[in-house]
Design an enzyme around this catalytic site. Structure first.
Site, PDB file in Angstrom:
ATOM      1  N   ASN B  66       0.838  -1.207   0.000  1.00 47.44           N
ATOM      2  CA  ASN B  66       0.000   0.000   0.000  1.00 47.44           C
ATOM      3  C   ASN B  66       0.868   1.250   0.000  1.00 47.44           C
ATOM      4  O   ASN B  66       0.631   2.193  -0.751  1.00 47.44           O
ATOM      5  CB  ASN B  66      -0.867   0.034   1.260  1.00 47.44           C
ATOM      6  CG  ASN B  66      -2.123  -0.808   1.130  1.00 47.44           C
ATOM      7  OD1 ASN B  66      -2.418  -1.323   0.054  1.00 47.44           O
ATOM      8  ND2 ASN B  66      -2.844  -0.948   2.229  1.00 47.44           N
ATOM      9  N   ARG B 393     -10.941  -4.404 -13.625  1.00 46.95           N
ATOM     10  CA  ARG B 393      -9.802  -5.235 -13.265  1.00 46.95           C
ATOM     11  C   ARG B 393     -10.246  -6.674 -13.412  1.00 46.95           C
ATOM     12  O   ARG B 393     -11.158  -7.118 -12.727  1.00 46.95           O
ATOM     13  CB  ARG B 393      -9.386  -4.959 -11.823  1.00 46.95           C
ATOM     14  CG  ARG B 393      -8.641  -3.660 -11.718  1.00 46.95           C
ATOM     15  CD  ARG B 393      -8.145  -3.407 -10.334  1.00 46.95           C
ATOM     16  NE  ARG B 393      -7.220  -2.271 -10.399  1.00 46.95           N
ATOM     17  CZ  ARG B 393      -6.990  -1.453  -9.380  1.00 46.95           C
ATOM     18  NH1 ARG B 393      -7.593  -1.650  -8.233  1.00 46.95           N
ATOM     19  NH2 ARG B 393      -6.145  -0.453  -9.507  1.00 46.95           N
ATOM     20  N   ARG B 423      -5.324   1.373 -12.508  1.00 52.63           N
ATOM     21  CA  ARG B 423      -3.969   1.626 -12.057  1.00 52.63           C
ATOM     22  C   ARG B 423      -3.157   0.345 -11.839  1.00 52.63           C
ATOM     23  O   ARG B 423      -3.590  -0.564 -11.166  1.00 52.63           O
ATOM     24  CB  ARG B 423      -4.027   2.440 -10.762  1.00 52.63           C
ATOM     25  CG  ARG B 423      -2.719   3.100 -10.439  1.00 52.63           C
ATOM     26  CD  ARG B 423      -2.952   4.236  -9.491  1.00 52.63           C
ATOM     27  NE  ARG B 423      -2.940   5.506 -10.205  1.00 52.63           N
ATOM     28  CZ  ARG B 423      -3.497   6.598  -9.744  1.00 52.63           C
ATOM     29  NH1 ARG B 423      -4.154   6.573  -8.628  1.00 52.63           N
ATOM     30  NH2 ARG B 423      -3.424   7.712 -10.427  1.00 52.63           N
ATOM     31  N   HIS B 453     -15.571   3.106 -14.556  1.00 56.83           N
ATOM     32  CA  HIS B 453     -15.445   2.419 -13.282  1.00 56.83           C
ATOM     33  C   HIS B 453     -16.715   1.649 -12.945  1.00 56.83           C
ATOM     34  O   HIS B 453     -16.733   0.829 -12.025  1.00 56.83           O
ATOM     35  CB  HIS B 453     -15.152   3.477 -12.204  1.00 56.83           C
ATOM     36  CG  HIS B 453     -14.672   2.929 -10.909  1.00 56.83           C
ATOM     37  ND1 HIS B 453     -15.357   3.100  -9.747  1.00 56.83           N
ATOM     38  CD2 HIS B 453     -13.587   2.191 -10.605  1.00 56.83           C
ATOM     39  CE1 HIS B 453     -14.706   2.496  -8.758  1.00 56.83           C
ATOM     40  NE2 HIS B 453     -13.634   1.946  -9.256  1.00 56.83           N
ATOM     41  N   TYR B 486     -12.878  -9.324  -1.410  1.00 53.03           N
ATOM     42  CA  TYR B 486     -13.535  -8.026  -1.230  1.00 53.03           C
ATOM     43  C   TYR B 486     -14.996  -8.251  -0.890  1.00 53.03           C
ATOM     44  O   TYR B 486     -15.627  -9.137  -1.432  1.00 53.03           O
ATOM     45  CB  TYR B 486     -13.491  -7.213  -2.538  1.00 53.03           C
ATOM     46  CG  TYR B 486     -12.135  -6.719  -2.980  1.00 53.03           C
ATOM     47  CD1 TYR B 486     -10.963  -7.168  -2.395  1.00 53.03           C
ATOM     48  CD2 TYR B 486     -12.039  -5.794  -4.004  1.00 53.03           C
ATOM     49  CE1 TYR B 486      -9.726  -6.705  -2.828  1.00 53.03           C
ATOM     50  CE2 TYR B 486     -10.808  -5.323  -4.450  1.00 53.03           C
ATOM     51  CZ  TYR B 486      -9.654  -5.797  -3.856  1.00 53.03           C
ATOM     52  OH  TYR B 486      -8.446  -5.335  -4.301  1.00 53.03           O
ATOM     53  N   ARG B 582     -14.078   2.738   4.920  1.00 52.82           N
ATOM     54  CA  ARG B 582     -12.926   1.888   5.196  1.00 52.82           C
ATOM     55  C   ARG B 582     -11.619   2.649   5.086  1.00 52.82           C
ATOM     56  O   ARG B 582     -10.754   2.548   5.950  1.00 52.82           O
ATOM     57  CB  ARG B 582     -12.896   0.695   4.225  1.00 52.82           C
ATOM     58  CG  ARG B 582     -11.621  -0.141   4.354  1.00 52.82           C
ATOM     59  CD  ARG B 582     -11.535  -1.229   3.321  1.00 52.82           C
ATOM     60  NE  ARG B 582     -11.728  -0.735   1.966  1.00 52.82           N
ATOM     61  CZ  ARG B 582     -10.767  -0.229   1.205  1.00 52.82           C
ATOM     62  NH1 ARG B 582      -9.548  -0.114   1.661  1.00 52.82           N
ATOM     63  NH2 ARG B 582     -11.040   0.193  -0.023  1.00 52.82           N
ATOM     64  N   HIS B 610     -15.604  -3.234   0.454  1.00 53.77           N
ATOM     65  CA  HIS B 610     -15.551  -2.594  -0.854  1.00 53.77           C
ATOM     66  C   HIS B 610     -16.922  -2.128  -1.352  1.00 53.77           C
ATOM     67  O   HIS B 610     -17.020  -1.400  -2.342  1.00 53.77           O
ATOM     68  CB  HIS B 610     -14.923  -3.580  -1.849  1.00 53.77           C
ATOM     69  CG  HIS B 610     -14.464  -2.981  -3.130  1.00 53.77           C
ATOM     70  ND1 HIS B 610     -15.126  -3.178  -4.312  1.00 53.77           N
ATOM     71  CD2 HIS B 610     -13.420  -2.182  -3.418  1.00 53.77           C
ATOM     72  CE1 HIS B 610     -14.495  -2.533  -5.274  1.00 53.77           C
ATOM     73  NE2 HIS B 610     -13.460  -1.908  -4.760  1.00 53.77           N
TER      74      HIS B 610
END
Lengths: 544, 749
Positions: B66, B393, B423, B453, B486, B582, B610
């Protein structure tokens, strides 16, 4: 793949001045419509045409790319039937023919260029098919105004009938182009606009006195935005009307706002911002000619009209009959305007229909052709108003210039050709009217000519002598049986003269058998005397 | 970064943005500090004794990876701002320079904590459990022989040592690679030469050693082995000193999209560029000599503040791999058995199941299989005409991608909206894009300037009654791997209104049409922001007129200053606002007269929270929305996002219940304080609840019952099935740790 038996998927494409639009719909067995896709993609057709007179090559490319995208979507729904039309921008483009050809070549989509009247007709068709209380409005009286980019179309209905329909060169894009040089010079451009509009509509002022119109319907692509802005709502479709009060309030609000401010304040595109005030000025002007307290904005587009047309034709709905009646009424109004002998016209129409229906098995013509036959029969003599001698040619020109509302150019050409050849010459000569028709259409035209000629012959003397007409068909012969109280020698003679052409077209030999019903009272006044000069002229004309 | 920078001329400076929030800077928490706080909550998991040892190891690794990403993107962006002469303060009022300083201070403090846990707690515990990490200096004879051979046969062939002198410039050191710096000299009187060698990333970072002791297994770090045999690299040279180091480079992708004719090409180019961005962080082992550090610092042009001196092995991201070492399963969480809800258990087609009514899934507790199954069935079904999907993703070997390819093969119209700009996933995304295109799919790479997205799948099917559309809408990506890690929610529906708007949405993405007016779906960047404003304002109005009003929401991050200002106004009006955030939260709760009606909880645990859930009271309507968007500026302005309402009452009730459970969690919840720090929830007088464990045990239990029932049913012995089922009654929902007081103390620490 499973093919739904009950539903048909069709696509309607409109190549408009500002954008390309497509609707993909699913049509149920009962003619119900479900919209599957509703697309709109901006394209600069109008900009090209109204400033350059033609469509630029890059724009054609852009249009084809959009159409290819549309086509992919059609495939996603298994849409088999496509109706693509183009309106004012392409209609006025000098490179119209190459353009249409190029589009077909690149995308496989065939585009029909609509004439003004047919465009209007389709829009109104959409209204009839989609507005539940249209009948009430048409009866009480409604003014329909469509503000297009080039023209404003005004139509008045009352008592369920068309009162008049008019096209004024006052579209918002045209207005802006005409007055653009003034925009920079005058501080009071909006007032100038208002004055200009008034100067072009003064002859319509009489509407206000002559008719009392309670409803006002506003059509056109800007209406969605105008509705949203006047009602101050985010989501269109919540309301399909604008109270006149709110309309006027917003009118005042924007009256002195320059275009860039409109763009910023209301989040409008430059095109929309530019056309907003001109459109509203026009609407305000016309709404003022009625007693309406609100503007009805049904958000219907040409595509809805194409869909409605498809459904009406396919399912022969009630609406379709209403349209036939409307068009026939227009034709009669036209015939009356040219002082036609309406009794004769009606008689010819009737006889022609009797022949048409009797020959159903052999002529292979469609229902729409029957309508064309009727129209030709009604208007065949209107050229006499101009010139008795070559009236058929005049009829042809008058029909072509009439702007009959709801017919395609092709259909108008057929009707015109039928009126041209209803009396004398054989239509084999090289003739512009026929050359413009396809081979198939020429055959249809010939058939209709043969029918009108025979029907016309049956009332040569313009005195409706033959009654109770029946048709008998036997192998190669067609027998017309009728009754008459008076002498029908003239009719029978003309009929015989026309039999050759009829036989050539249909392969049937026509005969006439008139049963004479003797009636003592009228004996003396039979025939002859009532035969008009025109009838004689016509009768002798048949020989040449 | 110490050299003089020539600032841009005034005219080229970006315009000052006036955020017009109407609230003072002090009411906002700096985003970067908020993020560091979040990462600290991840770190806290490493000393939670309720977490099995190897899971704690994994959290150490997550903390590091991270942080790497944070430096490459966020810190890099601040550096860029300074370089560009852009010194506009953030909503909290800090200039980029101030932020960098605060970040460095805080990050260093946290890293210190990380290594203290590693050295004082994790490594000893590992040893106790038979996992010995051996120092290079303490190898026994046999182990030494092993590493010698390993170096010779395996490591040596892939090493590329490089020396720096007047003819050889400082080599390009790869971003995030581990390296060993050394000073060497040929003769005593020579001035030392700098040399560097990369610890090969192709070899495992951790190497198992033979171990004859009775204390379990032994491991050594790769760089330790290399350090042992450095003299083999420069045979005639003397090694005067050697120490590992690692650099992080600026990797923020900034495309000039307006100029890019082909987005794909642009991203491929930028990927190459990323490797060689400016160095923004230097990590060194604390033992590194001053001489070595000087050379590095000068060569990399790195500031004092950008040097991170670390007591322990650098780059703990390798622990993620260590986590997978076979033989330590007992030190990990029991694998979750996602629940396949009963309706999906027989052979009925997904189309039937969805046609009956809307269906809802809560991952990872509910299985992701139905989503994959829908796409697979659509690919095979002869009546399906078209499939459209957004992919952001995708997993490595995605069954969804495979199914889409097959569907295209079968002549269906397949449209895939693939977001290349996800990303750090670009490279794999480009591969999938090419693969799908080859299979005949219509692949679209998103709108220029906007990341796609939203998560949506649309299937068009020809049925007896005409065209029918099936839809899956979700809060998470179509990734069957992350669906196990998630928490996300998904909705299946065949509601015609949703379907037709989904079509319109895709037409907008594919460029077939202008954005239309939608009623059921709300789309960013078109009107999502406005819509949220409206909903928040509505609650505020209700509160002002004395009616009940509340807002409850779960999201990943809450950053957008204008949304925060609206929430403050709602709080001032008396709206009760309970948020589950979160990650980063820039809203400062509990400030008197500003945000005293707002609470912010954060659950960080085994599963990454998530879901994006938005629940508004709306005068009793209790409207629940799910979305792909967080309340972040980028989600609302620069991404294509979807928000959709849950209309089915049962599903709505279930989501409200889930929110209730999450908000009543006591064991994993940390509460954001007025000062921007997070504290463990005060558990006194509250029922102890571990929400994630509650959900997963419930799913586990139901699945077990199902298996037993199925097995016994197959044995046609229903009676005993029932009795066993009864004996397996659901465990009480409250999970109490054995030694709760002690843990609580440690956590509060």
């Amino acid at each position: 793949m499973l093919i739904s038996k009950k539903k048909t998927v069709m696509s309607a494409i409109d190549l408009g001045s500002y954008s390309l639009k497509m609707k993909i719909v699913e049509v149920g067995e009962d003619g119900s419509v479900r919209i599957l896709e509703n697309l709109s993609k901006p394209a600069s057709l109008g900009k090209d045409v109204f400033s350059l007179g033609k469509v630029k090559y890059e724009t054609v490319d852009e249009i084809c790319d959009i159409l290819i995208g549309f086509k992919m979507l059609m495939q996603e729904y298994g849409s088999k039937k496509t109706q693509a039309v183009a309106t004012s921008a392409i209609r006025e483009a000098s490179n119209k023919d190459q353009l249409i050809d190029l589009i077909t070549l690149k995308t496989g989509i065939k585009v029909e260029v609509l004439n003004n009247a047919r465009e209007k007709f389709l829009t109104y068709k959409a209204i009839r098919n989609n507005l539940p209380d249209y009948e009430k409005m048409y009866y009480e009286g409604v003014m329909l105004v469509e503000v297009g980019s080039g023209n404003v179309e005004v139509t008045l209905y009352q008592k369920g009938h068309l009162i008049f329909t008019h096209s004024i060169k006052l579209g918002h894009l045209r207005l802006r182009k005409v007055l653009s040089s003034l925009e920079k010079r005058s501080m009071d451009f909006p007032i100038l606009l208002e004055e200009y509009v008034n100067s072009h509509t003064d002859r319509l002022e009489r509407i206000k006195e002559s008719y009392s119109i309670p409803h006002f319907m506003a059509l056109g692509s800007e209406m969605k935005t105008i509705n949203k802005l006047c009602n101050k709502t985010d989501r269109a479709g919540e309301l399909n009307e604008v109270p006149l009060k709110k309309f006027n309030k917003f009118y005042v609000e924007i009256f002195n706002k320059p275009t860039p401010l409109l763009i910023e304040d209301y989040g409008l595109s430059a095109d929309l911002a530019g056309s907003l005030l001109p459109s509203m000025i026009i609407l305000k002007k016309f709404a003022g000619l009625t007693r309406a307290k609100k503007l009805i904005t049904p958000y219907l587009s040409l595509n809805d009209g194409l869909v409605a047309d498809f459904i009406n034709k396919r399912f022969k709905t009630r609406h379709h009959e209403e349209f036939e009646i409307d068009i026939l009424k227009q034709a009669r109004t036209l015939a009356l305007k040219y002082e036609t002998d309406l009794d004769h016209a009606d008689n010819v129409e009737n006889s022609a229909l009797i022949l048409f229906d009797a020959l159903k098995q052999t002529h292979g013509l469609k229902r729409t052709d029957r309508l064309l036959l009727q129209l030709a029969a009604i208007m065949h003599d209107c050229g006499k108003y101009v010139n008795l001698d070559r009236h058929h040619e005049m009829s042809c020109e008058l029909v072509k210039g009439s702007g009959l509302f709801g017919l395609s150019n092709r259909e108008i050409n057929i009707v015109a050709a039928v009126t041209k050849y209803h009396s004398a010459q054989s239509p084999y000569n090289i003739d512009d009217n026929l050359v413009s028709l396809s081979g198939k259409d020429r055959v249809i035209t010939s058939k209709l000519i043969a029918l009108v000629r025979l029907a016309d012959a049956l009332d040569t003397s313009h005195s409706q002598k033959l009654k109770n007409i029946r048709i008998g068909l036997k192998e190669k012969e067609l027998t017309v049986r009728a009754e008459s109280e008076t002498d029908t020698t003239l009719e029978e003679w003309v009929f015989d003269n026309n039999s050759f052409f009829f036989q050539e077209v249909f392969g049937l030999y026509p005969q006439i058998k008139v049963k004479r019903k003797i009636d003592c009272h009228d004996q003396g006044s039979i025939a002859g005397s009532k035969i008009s000069a025109a009838a004689i002229h016509e009768a002798t004309g048949h020989k040449s | 970064m110490q050299e003089a920078k020539s600032p841009l001329p005034q005219s080229m400076k970006p315009p000052a943005t006036n955020l017009k929030t109407g609230f003072k800077n002090k009411y906002f928490i700096n985003r970067e500090l908020g993020w560091l706080e979040f990462n600290y909550r991840v770190l806290e998991e490493t000393w939670d004794k309720d977490n099995p040892l190897f899971e704690r190891l994994k959290f150490l690794s997550i903390f590091s990876s991270n942080l790497d990403e944070f430096f490459m993107v966020r810190v890099a962006s601040l550096e860029d701002q300074i370089l560009a002469g852009y010194d506009i303060p953030d909503p909290a009022g800090y200039s980029p320079q101030q932020q960098l300083e605060m970040i460095a201070a805080k990050a260093k403090q946290m890293i210190k904590k990380q290594y203290s846990i590693l050295n004082k707690s994790i490594i000893p515990q590992l040893k106790k459990n038979g996992f010995n990490l051996v120092d290079g200096a303490r190898l026994d004879k046999k182990q030494l022989a092993f590493v010698k051979n390993y170096f010779k046969t395996t490591i040596y062939p892939v090493l590329t040592p490089m020396a720096v002198d007047s003819s050889r410039p400082f080599p390009l050191v790869q971003n995030r690679s581990l390296n060993i710096a050394m000073l060497i000299r040929e003769r005593k009187k020579d001035t030392p030469t700098f040399a560097t060698v990369q610890v090969p990333s192709v070899l495992p970072r951790i190497v198992e050693l033979p171990n004859k002791m009775n204390d379990g297994r032994a491991f050594i770090l790769l760089e330790e082995i290399i350090l042992l045999f450095l003299d083999k690299l420069f045979s005639s040279y003397e090694i005067m000193g050697a120490s590992p180091y690692r650099i992080t480079r600026n990797a923020d992708l900034q495309f000039q999209e307006e100029d890019a004719t082909d987005l794909l090409q642009e991203i491929e180019k930028s990927l190459k560029r990323r490797r060689w961005g400016a160095a923004i962080r230097l990590e060194i082992e604390a033992s590194m000599s001053k001489e070595l550090l000087d050379v590095l610092q000068k060569a990399l042009e790195i500031g004092e503040n950008e040097i991170y001196s670390i007591k322990g092995p650098l780059d703990l991201t390798f622990l993620m791999k260590t986590y997978s070492t076979p033989g330590f399963e007992h030190l990990k969480f029991k694998p979750i058995e996602p629940l396949l809800p009963p309706v999906y258990r027989d052979d009925r087609s997904m189309f039937n199941i969805i046609s009956e009514e809307d269906r809802f899934l809560y991952h990872p507790y509910d299985s992701f299989d139905p989503v994959v199954r829908l796409v697979q069935e659509a690919a095979e079904d002869p009546n399906v005409l078209a499939i459209k999907q957004t992919l952001y993703r995708v997993s490595g070997d995605s069954p969804i991608i495979k199914a889409l390819g097959e569907a295209a093969d079968r002549g269906k119209q397949v449209t895939v909206l693939l977001e290349l700009k996800a990303r750090f996933d670009e490279e794999s995304n480009i591969q999938w894009a090419k693969k799908l295109e080859q299979a005949g799919c219509h692949v679209i790479y998103g709108l220029v300037g906007l990341k796609t997205h939203s998560k949506i799948t649309l299937i068009v099917r020809m049925e007896e009654d005409g065209i029918k559309r099936y839809l899956h809408l979700g809060t998470g990506n179509y990734n069957d791997n992350t669906a196990r890690l998630y928490t996300d929610m998904g909705l299946f529906t065949s509601n015609e209104l949703y379907g037709s708007e989904a079509s319109a949405f895709f037409n907008m993405l594919t460029g077939y049409s202008e954005p239309p007016d939608l009623l059921k779906l709300t789309v960013a960047p078109l009107n999502l922001r406005k819509f949220f404003y409206k909903l928040i304002r509505e609650e505020a109005e209700n509160a002002r007129s004395g009616k009940k009003a509340f807002i409850r929401a779960q999201m990943n991050s809450l950053v957008d200053p204008r949304i925060i200002a609206k929430l403050y106004r709602a709080s001032q009006a008396g709206v009760k606002i309970d948020l589950l955030v979160r990650g980063v939260c820039c809203l400062r709760p509990g400030v008197k007269g500003v945000s005293e009606n707002i609470t912010v909880h954060s659950i960080v645990g085994r599963f990454l929270e998530h879901s994006r859930i938005y629940h508004f009271h709306r005068g009793g309507l209790n409207t629940v929305y799910l979305s792909s968007a967080d309340w972040m500026t980028r989600n609302l302005n620069r991404r294509v996002e979807l928000l959709f309402e849950i209309e089915n009452q049962d599903i709505k009730d279930r989501i409200i219940n889930i929110l209730n459970t999450l908000l009543s969690d006591t064991l994993k919840t940390r509460v954001l304080q007025k000062d921007g720090s997070y504290k463990w929830l005060d558990k006194r007088g509250k029922k102890k609840l571990h929400a994630q464990a509650f959900f997963s045990e419930k799913a586990d239990q139901e699945m077990k019952e199902y298996f037993i029932e199925k097995q016994l049913y197959d044995d046609s012995d229903k009676a005993s099935a029932l009795s066993i089922k009864n004996s397996l009654k659901l465990e009480p929902t409250v999970l109490v740790s054995a030694d709760e007081d002690e843990t609580a103390k440690e956590k509060a620490d």
